[in-house]
Write an enzyme that holds these catalytic residues in place. Structure first.
Site, short mmCIF file in Angstrom:
data_model
loop_
_atom_site.label_atom_id
_atom_site.label_comp_id
_atom_site.label_asym_id
_atom_site.label_seq_id
_atom_site.Cartn_x
_atom_site.Cartn_y
_atom_site.Cartn_z
CG LEU A 1 -6.52 56.17 47.82
CD1 LEU A 1 -7.09 55.10 47.89
CD2 LEU A 1 -6.49 56.85 49.19
CB THR B 1 2.74 54.67 42.59
OG1 THR B 1 2.18 53.63 43.61
CG2 THR B 1 3.64 55.28 42.39
NE ARG C 1 -10.10 52.45 43.32
CZ ARG C 1 -9.10 52.67 43.29
NH1 ARG C 1 -7.72 51.67 41.89
NH2 ARG C 1 -8.73 53.10 43.68
N GLY D 1 -9.49 52.98 38.45
CA GLY D 1 -8.59 54.38 40.16
C GLY D 1 -8.04 55.39 39.30
CB THR E 1 0.15 51.37 40.43
OG1 THR E 1 -0.50 51.92 41.05
CG2 THR E 1 -0.02 52.24 39.21
#
Ligand code: GLY
Length: 329
Positions: free
Chosen positions: A250, A248, A226, A228, A198
């Protein structure tokens, strides 16, 4: 060194408070967590420094932090090196679906878009959601319709480089090389190449006002639909009168921890940005333990950053420094 949050509180900067004090402007940007440095460190360093320069152009003229972080993230969205805007990663179905958010600390204002397609600057669309609507987050087709209403020209963010990577990863996935896909933590540890980071920027201006901006294509081979952490308030992006944070890594881990909200709470408890960043990373490591990185500013112009991934390229400038610093040298 990662501090336990209790230890960090004991070491806090005693001059940090929530009232008074003069404001020094500062900005820090990140280019994502993962193993991004191994790709092309020179290109990355140039990109993140250009982004800081764009933010500084605003801050040096007594401009607002919210405009500075938007300007910085737009530069990163236009740079195909980074996983945001042009150069964003592809979903399992080969599409680009992007998330972005912007937060303005003084009023806890927030604007975000999720799963948007064919947009050049998702961060500017997120800012329009904040400024022109009574909503916080627009998703999918509705967000794209809003973009049209706001005069956004169609723009295909897919690059040939990302398409080639997508073909390779998808083939490996279908051949069964990534059969543990649901075990995301293990998968991302073994294959950090999925984490094309990101981008984000946080700033405080000469009026002491804080802002954060984050933009991403998400993670490679994500399911269509999806979403995030990036557009979720307190997960990927957050700003309060005390400071601002952008994360940034997962998203699935950071949404569970609400990493930027917890970081902002640490500021409110009296930590400065460097200690708050370390303390929240310690909290994440001891809870979900997923891959993450964070950048922060506090309202007094202190900068913080921490990550548990091999890399997180960042660049920053604080009023009074001679030149922009980066960890990419
Ligand atoms: N942090 C970016 C994402 O997981 O979408």
């Amino acid at each position: 060194m990662i501090l336990h949050w209790r230890e960090a509180l004991e070491n806090k900067n005693d001059t940090f408070g929530t009232e008074g004090g003069s404001a020094l402007y500062a900005i820090i940007v990140h280019g994502g967590a993962g193993n991004i440095r191994s790709k092309d460190p020179e290109r990355i360093e140039i990109g993140i420094k250009k982004a800081v320069e764009a933010g500084l152009d605003v801050l040096k003229k007594d401009g607002r932090s919210i405009d500075a972080v938007e300007a910085a993230v737009k530069v990163l969205e236009d740079d195909p090196t980074f996983n945001a805007g042009t150069g964003a990663v592809l979903t399992f179905d080969g599409e680009v679906e992007m998330d972005a958010a912007i937060a303005y600390g003084p009023n806890l204002d927030f604007g975000a878009v999720a799963g948007v397609k064919n947009i050049r600057h998702p961060i500017s669309l997120a800012k329009k959601v904040m400024e022109k609507t009574d909503h916080v987050l627009l998703a999918g087709n509705g967000a794209n319709d809003f973009a049209k209403l706001m005069g956004s020209e169609p723009h295909d963010p897919t690059t040939q480089e990302r398409k080639k990577q997508w073909e390779k990863y998808r083939k490996q996935f279908i051949n069964g090389d990534y059969k543990d896909w649901p075990k995301l933590r293990k998968l991302f540890q073994e294959h950090p190449e999925f984490l094309h980071g990101t981008v984000g920027a946080v700033a405080v201006d000469s009026h002491g006002e804080t802002a954060a901006a984050t933009s991403t294509g998400g993670v490679f081979l994500k399911f269509l639909g999806r979403v995030g952490d990036t557009p979720i308030p307190g997960a990927g992006t957050y700003a309060t009168p005390n400071g601002a944070a952008s994360s940034t890594g997962l998203g699935e881990g950071m949404m569970r921890v609400l990493i930027t909200k917890v970081a902002a709470d640490f500021l409110r408890m009296g930590l400065d940005a460097p200690h708050a960043a370390e303390a929240v990373m310690n909290y994440l490591d001891n809870t979900v333990g997923t891959e993450a990185g964070i950048i922060m500013v506090d309202r007094h112009g202190e900068i913080g950053f921490a990550h548990n991934t091999p890399d997180m390229p960042y660049a920053y400038f604080k009023e009074g420094m001679a030149e922009i610093e980066s960890n990419m040298r």
